[in-house]
Motif scaffolding. Structure first.
Motif, PDB file in Angstrom:
ATOM      1  N   GLN A  18       0.824  -1.205   0.000  1.00 56.72           N
ATOM      2  CA  GLN A  18       0.000   0.000   0.000  1.00 56.72           C
ATOM      3  C   GLN A  18       0.860   1.259   0.000  1.00 56.72           C
ATOM      4  OE1 GLN A  18      -0.344  -2.516   2.149  1.00 56.72           O
ATOM      5  NE2 GLN A  18      -2.260  -3.474   1.485  1.00 56.72           N
ATOM      6  N   GLN A  21       2.379   1.787  -3.379  1.00 61.57           N
ATOM      7  CA  GLN A  21       1.401   2.355  -4.299  1.00 61.57           C
ATOM      8  C   GLN A  21       1.248   3.849  -4.068  1.00 61.57           C
ATOM      9  OE1 GLN A  21      -2.966   1.812  -3.740  1.00 61.57           O
ATOM     10  NE2 GLN A  21      -2.886   0.768  -5.731  1.00 61.57           N
ATOM     11  N   ASN A  44     -10.792  -3.816 -10.660  1.00 65.35           N
ATOM     12  CA  ASN A  44     -11.447  -3.772  -9.354  1.00 65.35           C
ATOM     13  C   ASN A  44     -12.878  -3.274  -9.537  1.00 65.35           C
ATOM     14  OD1 ASN A  44     -12.301  -3.347  -6.699  1.00 65.35           O
ATOM     15  ND2 ASN A  44     -10.275  -2.673  -6.022  1.00 65.35           N
ATOM     16  N   GLN A 341     -10.951  -6.698  -2.426  1.00 68.64           N
ATOM     17  CA  GLN A 341     -11.063  -5.620  -3.407  1.00 68.64           C
ATOM     18  C   GLN A 341     -11.504  -4.323  -2.741  1.00 68.64           C
ATOM     19  OE1 GLN A 341     -10.269  -5.925  -6.863  1.00 68.64           O
ATOM     20  NE2 GLN A 341      -9.375  -7.778  -5.997  1.00 68.64           N
ATOM     21  N   GLU A 344      -8.486  -2.828  -0.960  1.00 70.82           N
ATOM     22  CA  GLU A 344      -7.570  -2.200  -1.912  1.00 70.82           C
ATOM     23  C   GLU A 344      -8.134  -0.897  -2.448  1.00 70.82           C
ATOM     24  OE1 GLU A 344      -6.567  -4.915  -4.979  1.00 70.82           O
ATOM     25  OE2 GLU A 344      -5.632  -6.394  -3.641  1.00 70.82           O
ATOM     26  N   TRP A 347      -7.642   1.786   0.193  1.00 67.57           N
ATOM     27  CA  TRP A 347      -6.249   2.206   0.219  1.00 67.57           C
ATOM     28  C   TRP A 347      -5.938   3.140  -0.947  1.00 67.57           C
ATOM     29  CZ3 TRP A 347      -2.733   2.379   3.746  1.00 67.57           C
ATOM     30  CH2 TRP A 347      -2.760   1.491   4.818  1.00 67.57           C
TER      31      TRP A 347
END
Length: 496
Positions: A18, A21, A44, A341, A344, A347
């Protein structure tokens, strides 16, 4: 020695996926960020862009179960309890991902406009057709079109085609006729004289002077197109043939003395030469023009400078409410996958919010430190380095470097990359410092105001800066002058 087991306790700092990213998103430009988010959203289903949700609205104007992207700041989107319970408690660092109370948008307000791609897709006329410009014609296409309309034998046509495809972006045949001869099929076996004859015919194509071997050849070809009675044509041809180097230094006096001509006539012939095109192929450059959209705006309101994010540069990305509602009813592997998902997606939205906040903080510091530049121009630019901004916002220098790369600020004085506001300092007599940008602006101003017949040398420019309290060496002045692509004093000599 015998094999055995040992226990060792140590600490190690690692970057979570994370956090990696968040760092990656921070360094992306506006267009790269748009492409990156599109790619992530495709994989996603919990993520959706505002324009995608609007496209799914029914004919009566009522949207489907997708996210409600309105212009008012939305309330916090409720997430099914089953999804909240399984969310990871890990959080990104305070520097890159601060707490965010709204997961549906990123940016300082949710009334941001659509992204660049959404504006493009939303444009067009009332019939739904977007205006389309014809693809730009390349230099080779333009010349081949003229070649097909000209009377060339099949053999000469093949030679001319090889010449056209051997031209550089300025329209010159830099490698000479030998390169063309090597590129032709062996069965043609043209000689250098035959290729030269075809090349001279191609030179008369539009634009005139194309396929020239060098600058002298290009200028002579263009001068030959003028009528014989054109004033100063013959003198211009002599200058190009014999004194092209003196012409480049604007030394009309020596040209007149060597050619035994009046200075006024030499000046007129030089003006005729300067009206020619030294790069005939550049006018047909098919490279598309790239426009820069600012990431932040700097405006002066109420006597103070204020910074705001460009709403059109912030992608409107949110959670898809329809899929969020399905998480509570999912079971088994489906539930696990959808919860992953969702985590994510959250995040990503936090990282986008962190990116916007970091960009705003850095831009505010830059505007505060460089307010004199915004008020008075380049000569008032202050020295500024990454370390100073990093200390003020409480971040690492590498983070400041990432956030200032390929990010642009719109000001009343123009649009600049954020890195433009960083400059090394040169000491002054009063113990202060002047930025390299300010010194370059002073040098440009001094050179613009100099006597055309007696331009200032680098030493004279350095002495003038000394009188203004800026201690710079002659070689530093030369370095700054060359960086601004200003010729030396000997090359700036010209007749008044």
């Amino acid at each position: 020695m015998k094999p055995g087991l040992q226990f060792r306790l140590n600490q190690q700092l690692t970057l979570t996926p994370q956090l990696q990213q968040a760092i990656r998103l921070l360094q992306l430009s506006q267009l790269e960020l748009e492409a990156e988010l599109r790619q992530i959203a495709e994989g996603n289903p919990l993520l959706e862009f505002a324009e995608d949700a609007e496209a799914e609205a029914d004919p009566d104007g009522e949207s489907t179960d997708g996210p409600d992207f309105d212009n008012d700041y939305p309330s916090r989107q409720e997430t099914p309890k089953s999804a909240k319970d399984d969310e990871s408690t890990a959080t990104p660092s305070e520097e890159l991902a601060p707490e965010w109370e709204d997961d549906r948008f990123h940016g300082e307000a949710s009334d941001y406009g659509g992204s660049a791609s959404s504006r493009a897709s939303g444009g067009g006329d009332e019939d739904g057709f977007e205006p389309q410009n014809a693809a730009p014609q390349s230099l080779q296409q333009h010349l081949e079109w003229q070649l097909n309309l000209s009377q060339f034998s099949p053999r000469d046509h093949a030679i001319a085609t090889a010449i056209i495809h051997a031209l550089d972006e300025d329209g010159y045949l830099r490698d000479g006729v030998e390169a063309v001869e090597a590129a032709l099929p062996a069965e043609l076996r043209p000689g250098a004289g035959e290729i030269e004859a075809v090349r001279q015919r191609v030179q008369r194509f539009d634009p005139t002077g194309i396929a020239s071997l060098d600058l002298r050849d290009c200028l002579l070809c263009q001068l030959s197109q003028f009528a014989a009675e054109t004033p100063y044509r013959d003198l211009a041809i002599r200058i190009v043939n014999e004194e092209l180097e003196l012409l480049a230094r604007n030394d009309s006096v020596r040209i007149a003395r060597k050619l035994k001509a009046a200075e006024a006539d030499v000046a007129a012939a030089a003006a005729l030469i300067r009206s020619l095109d030294p790069r005939p192929g550049a006018a047909l450059d098919a490279t598309p023009v790239e426009y820069v959209a600012p990431d932040v705006y700097a405006r002066r309101e109420g006597g103070r400078w204020h910074v705001s994010l460009n709403p059109d540069s912030q992608p409107r990305l949110g959670l898809n409410q329809h899929y969020c509602n399905l998480i509570a009813r999912a079971r088994g592997d489906d539930a696990t996958w959808m919860k992953g998902q969702l985590q994510e997606a959250r995040w990503l939205l936090k990282s986008l919010q962190s990116r916007a906040e970091t960009l705003t903080k850095v831009a505010e510091v830059i505007v505060r430190r460089q307010s004199a530049f915004l008020d008075y121009g380049p000569e008032a630019m202050h020295p500024l380095v990454l370390r100073e901004v990093a200390e003020e916002v409480g971040m690492h220098e590498s983070t400041i470097s990432r956030v200032t790369t390929r990010k642009y600020m719109h000001t009343p004085r123009g649009t600049f990359e954020l890195k433009h506001f960083f400059s090394s300092g040169v000491s002054t007599e009063d113990g202060g410092s002047a930025s390299a940008t300010a010194i370059q602006a002073m040098l440009r101003k001094l050179i613009t105001a100099e006597d055309a017949r007696r331009p200032l040398s680098d030493q004279a420019l350095a002495e003038e800066l000394h009188r203004r309290g800026i201690q710079v060496a002659r070689r530093t002045v030369a370095k700054y002058r060359e960086a601004m692509r200003i010729p030396s004093s000997s090359e700036r000599v010209r007749a008044s």
